[in-house]
Design an enzyme around this catalytic site. Structure first.
Site, PDB file in Angstrom:
ATOM      1  N   TRP A 130       0.869  -1.177   0.000  1.00  0.00           N
ATOM      2  CA  TRP A 130       0.000   0.000   0.000  1.00  0.00           C
ATOM      3  C   TRP A 130       0.909   1.232   0.000  1.00  0.00           C
ATOM      4  CZ3 TRP A 130      -2.199   2.609   4.839  1.00  0.00           C
ATOM      5  CH2 TRP A 130      -3.182   3.536   4.498  1.00  0.00           C
ATOM      6  N   ASP A 211      -0.454  -5.911   9.103  1.00  0.00           N
ATOM      7  CA  ASP A 211      -1.473  -4.907   8.815  1.00  0.00           C
ATOM      8  C   ASP A 211      -2.690  -5.660   8.296  1.00  0.00           C
ATOM      9  OD1 ASP A 211      -3.092  -2.908   7.868  1.00  0.00           O
ATOM     10  OD2 ASP A 211      -1.586  -1.965   6.582  1.00  0.00           O
ATOM     11  N   LYS A 246     -12.962  -0.728   6.148  1.00  0.00           N
ATOM     12  CA  LYS A 246     -13.509  -1.532   5.034  1.00  0.00           C
ATOM     13  C   LYS A 246     -14.567  -2.518   5.512  1.00  0.00           C
ATOM     14  CE  LYS A 246      -9.852   0.347   3.334  1.00  0.00           C
ATOM     15  NZ  LYS A 246      -9.467   1.099   2.179  1.00  0.00           N
TER      16      LYS A 246
END
Ligand SMILES: Cc1ncc(COP(=O)(O)O)c(C=O)c1O
Length: 397
Positions: A130, A211, A246
């Site tokens: 990311w 993560d 999310k």
């Protein structure tokens, strides 16, 4: 004094968003966005969130501060969700968790705490990762290195190259791993690969830094936590960052955690005090509303069941769209085999097509994606998938 600031290079994603907005074609398709969308291209507020929100607003009688570590009910709820309620690390009091402003805030708190504990620590991040991992971690002063992860030709995790690199990393360094739904490539580690990685970290003294921003969007809440739970079982120290952006659609409410698995209960008290102190130095108190919603959902059996249903709907839609896109492309007999897209998970995949083809898709077919050919699967729907497949087939001719 601000005249001394340097102009920044243009942001690739913002640039594409600007082009998309300027495009007047009625059938334009945006596959570049970074959030979940439903069949109508909308990022909805979940029903469970709406209901929890009403209860909270009715019951709330003060807006005074909660705590630097945030809402304790939320923190315990997230720990149970991520590690599993019966996890030995939780039972042994080896876990310290603070609520943070989103997963990004969690990454920042984790990075500063790591830097405080071990100023010369290096964090190894996957190629690709990311893009925001870099600035979030670097601001704390940590040094970053890259390990190979995705094989862009074979469209799968290059586990041999990854482990070959990690075998040479000095003991005490951290390895940043995506818990599931790798952003941007969608290629996740298999259980066997997680097991082998746990062996490697144990043998070489590396600290996993996981993560997990998409728990529940790959295979299921429990399945997606396999790697975190394994590492927390096997390793004395693990750093875990979570996000509710999310899987609960709480993007703008900024809800996440930084969670640390320590060698013993004493060390976990020390880590909690220091993580809270780090948070105080960055933003003082995390925002309450989103975390209060999550605490309510996790505590209330009916709301929790509703959330699990809604999460399943999002996951099923994503995985179904992946298969549908692959089937549609196969029907068009494209020279490229796209079946890998159906094996990947989460919001994103690289199509693996060239920059020229990405630009043609944009300029001739009004389909927008990141130059690397990263697409957001949720930007596809049953109405546009045929056109998307036709257009991809056309630029590959
Ligand atoms: C891999 C990864 N980590 C962390 C985040 C953090 O998200 P947020 O700060 O919105 O919770 C994201 C969001 O896109 C992500 O993709």
């Amino acid at each position: 004094m601000f005249e001394t600031l340097k102009p920044l290079p243009p942001d690739a994603i913002l640039g594409i968003m600007t082009l998309f907005r300027a495009d007047r074609h009625p059938g334009k398709i945006d596959l570049s966005v970074g959030v979940y969308q439903d069949e109508n291209g909308h990022t909805p507020v979940l029903q469970c969130v709406k209901r929890a929100e009403r209860t909270i607003i009715d019951a709330q009688d003060s807006k005074t501060y909660v705590a630097i570590a945030g809402n304790a009910g939320f923190n315990r709820g997230v720990e149970a969700l991520v590690y599993g309620a019966e996890h030995s690390a939780l039972k042994d009091g080896r876990v310290a968790t603070v609520q943070t402003p989103g997963g990004s805030g969690g990454l920042s708190v984790a990075a500063h705490l790591i830097q405080r504990a071990k100023p010369d620590a290096r964090v190894h991040i996957s190629d690709p990762s990311w893009p925001n991992h870099l600035p979030l971690l670097e601001l704390s002063g940590l040094q970053l290195e890259v390990y190979p992860y995705y094989d862009y030709v074979k469209h799968r995790v290059d586990f041999d190259a990854m482990t070959a690199k990690l075998e040479r990393v000095p003991a005490g360094d951290l390895v940043l791993i995506h818990g599931c739904c790798h952003n941007p490539c969608g290629a996740d580690l298999s259980k066997e690969q997680w097991n082998a990685l746990a062996d490697l970290c144990e043998r070489r003294g590396l600290v996993p830094f996981i993560d997990i921003a998409y728990q529940g969007l790959a295979e299921g809440l429990e399945e997606d936590a396999y790697g975190v739970r394994l590492m927390a079982e096997r390793l004395p120290e693990v750093v875990v960052v979570t996000s509710c952006s999310k899987n609960l659609g709480l993007y703008r409410e900024r809800v996440g955690t930084a969670s640390f698995v320590l060698a013993n209960a004493e060390a976990s008290k020390l880590a909690l005090a220091n993580a809270s102190n780090v948070a105080r130095g960055i933003y003082s108190m995390p925002p309450d509303h989103g975390a209060a919603i999550v605490a309510q959902i996790l505590l209330d059996a009916q709301l929790r069941a509703l959330w699990i249903e809604e999460l399943k709907e999002m996951r099923t839609r994503l995985n179904g769209l992946r298969r549908l896109l692959v089937d549609e492309l196969r029907e068009r007999k494209t020279p490229v085999d796209f079946s890998f897209v159906a094996n990947e998970r989460g919001l994103f995949s690289f199509l693996g097509i060239g920059k020229d083809q990405v630009i043609r898709l944009r300029d001739e077919f009004h389909i927008y994606m990141i130059e690397s050919s990263r697409i957001n699967i949720a930007g596809i729907n049953h109405a546009n998938v045929g056109y998307v497949a036709d257009s991809i087939a056309a630029v590959l001719k």
